[in-house]
Write an enzyme that holds these catalytic residues in place. Sequence first.
Site, PDB file in Angstrom:
ATOM      1  N   LYS A 150       0.865  -1.247  -0.036  1.00 24.89           N
ATOM      2  CA  LYS A 150       0.023  -0.168  -0.087  1.00 24.89           C
ATOM      3  C   LYS A 150       0.859   1.221   0.164  1.00 24.89           C
ATOM      4  O   LYS A 150       1.325   1.796   1.034  1.00 24.89           O
ATOM      5  CB  LYS A 150      -0.987  -0.023   1.164  1.00 24.89           C
ATOM      6  CG  LYS A 150      -2.036   0.981   0.899  1.00 24.89           C
ATOM      7  CD  LYS A 150      -3.016   0.694   2.038  1.00 24.89           C
ATOM      8  CE  LYS A 150      -4.217   1.724   1.925  1.00 24.89           C
ATOM      9  NZ  LYS A 150      -5.082   1.766   0.990  1.00 24.89           N
ATOM     10  N   GLU A 183      -9.492  -6.821  -8.165  1.00 23.27           N
ATOM     11  CA  GLU A 183     -10.307  -5.679  -7.132  1.00 23.27           C
ATOM     12  C   GLU A 183     -10.818  -4.512  -7.798  1.00 23.27           C
ATOM     13  O   GLU A 183     -10.524  -4.374  -9.126  1.00 23.27           O
ATOM     14  CB  GLU A 183      -9.279  -5.425  -5.868  1.00 23.27           C
ATOM     15  CG  GLU A 183      -7.859  -4.718  -6.416  1.00 23.27           C
ATOM     16  CD  GLU A 183      -7.031  -4.624  -5.388  1.00 23.27           C
ATOM     17  OE1 GLU A 183      -7.659  -4.592  -4.231  1.00 23.27           O
ATOM     18  OE2 GLU A 183      -5.967  -4.581  -5.614  1.00 23.27           O
TER      19      GLU A 183
HETATM   20  C1  LIG Z   1      -6.415  -1.107  -4.192  1.00 23.08           C
HETATM   21  C2  LIG Z   1      -7.236  -1.245  -2.700  1.00 23.08           C
HETATM   22  N1  LIG Z   1      -7.696  -2.332  -2.427  1.00 23.08           N
HETATM   23  C3  LIG Z   1      -8.431  -2.934  -1.422  1.00 23.08           C
HETATM   24  C4  LIG Z   1      -8.460  -1.660  -0.422  1.00 23.08           C
HETATM   25  C5  LIG Z   1      -9.066  -2.096   0.746  1.00 23.08           C
HETATM   26  O1  LIG Z   1      -8.334  -2.407   1.876  1.00 23.08           O
HETATM   27  P1  LIG Z   1      -8.894  -2.221   3.360  1.00 23.08           P
HETATM   28  O2  LIG Z   1      -9.961  -3.172   3.875  1.00 23.08           O
HETATM   29  O3  LIG Z   1      -7.871  -2.666   3.985  1.00 23.08           O
HETATM   30  O4  LIG Z   1      -9.069  -0.899   3.643  1.00 23.08           O
HETATM   31  C6  LIG Z   1      -7.864  -0.690  -0.660  1.00 23.08           C
HETATM   32  C7  LIG Z   1      -7.879   0.388   0.403  1.00 23.08           C
HETATM   33  N2  LIG Z   1      -8.366   1.521   0.009  1.00 23.08           N
HETATM   34  C8  LIG Z   1      -8.747   2.706   0.669  1.00 23.08           C
HETATM   35  C9  LIG Z   1      -8.498   2.688   1.855  1.00 23.08           C
HETATM   36  C10 LIG Z   1      -8.947   3.937   2.591  1.00 23.08           C
HETATM   37  C11 LIG Z   1      -9.359   5.047   1.881  1.00 23.08           C
HETATM   38  C12 LIG Z   1      -9.547   4.973   0.381  1.00 23.08           C
HETATM   39  C13 LIG Z   1     -10.331   5.878  -0.210  1.00 23.08           C
HETATM   40  O5  LIG Z   1     -10.698   5.391  -1.434  1.00 23.08           O
HETATM   41  O6  LIG Z   1     -10.003   7.045   0.159  1.00 23.08           O
HETATM   42  C14 LIG Z   1      -9.364   3.533   0.014  1.00 23.08           C
HETATM   43  C15 LIG Z   1      -7.034  -0.284  -1.824  1.00 23.08           C
HETATM   44  O7  LIG Z   1      -6.507   0.864  -1.920  1.00 23.08           O
END
Ligand SMILES: Cc1ncc(COP(=O)(O)O)c(CNc2cccc(C(=O)O)c2)c1O
Length: 284
Positions: A150, A183
């Site tokens: 990330k 995803e």
């Molecule tokens: C590419 C990707 N895939 C899956 C997730 C979900 O991961 P979590 O269940 O651990 O959050 C993410 C996380 N994505 C994410 C996390 C927080 C904020 C935002 C936003 O769009 O502002 C996006 C992400 O960026």
Amino acid sequence: SQQIYINGEYFGRDDAKVSVFDHGLLYGDGVFEGMRIYGGKVFRLREHLKRLWDSAQAIALTIPISMDQMILDVNATVAKNDLENGYIRLVVTRGAGPLGLDPFRCSHPQIIIIADTIKLYPEEFYQDGLELVTASTIRNHPAALSPRIKSLNYLNNIMAKIEGLKAGCVEALMLNHKGEVAECTGDNLFLVRDGVLITPPVDAGILEGITRDVVLELAAQEKIEVREIAITRYDVYVADECFLTGSAAEVIPAVKIDDRTIGDGTPGPITRKLTAAFRKLVGQ
Ligand SMILES: Cc1ncc(COP(=O)(O)O)c(CNc2cccc(C(=O)O)c2)c1O
């Protein structure tokens, strides 16, 4: 007023700054986490920090404080901003250094903790489901910048988000380098087919989502059969149900993808069951 943490000190919104020579800005050289605050507590903080440390390790970045200190600082920032429900953005950059890529000439990684409110999608998308299109931009090849990390390099996701928005959709489905479904730009994807919950495995070139892990736990508790297997667009189109998971999105149904109505076009029973279980777990 909002108090933003930078390397152990707090600043008002207008004074919270980093150097223009910060490699996080210049090259996206850094890692981050996005976490939810429910009832004044950060949800799955340790799991998010474990992933943050893994992401930093993967890019050879040493986070300059201990995980225990980070827990204290995140919780102090939540308390300082007096947020009952909201969102934490935790960023660690490589820090300022000379122009040029060499990360080892940057001496002070910057730790930034922003506590804020969040409203990613309007409520009706949770009730009625949202529409997706498949983006032509695929997820990073695992042998390039691994999608497991990330990092601050979110242009890959932003390019797909642009395609989605231009098609009138708020989210876009992304394929991996093998043409399989990976995803979405900011959340993981689940299908339901004949009562079985299906989601791509982490080696499909996806971010291993914390919310994805929570939903897998909830499914096990609800005695729903789970399969982590490679899926294609065909599997999505013929699915009975589809939903997305993410810290920002939480659990949100998808009812139309590439103009194919999923199931009967309304959020399905297993989606609703897992959404209810998730909301109960987080006390919402
Ligand atoms: C590419 C990707 N895939 C899956 C997730 C979900 O991961 P979590 O269940 O651990 O959050 C993410 C996380 N994505 C994410 C996390 C927080 C904020 C935002 C936003 O769009 O502002 C996006 C992400 O960026």
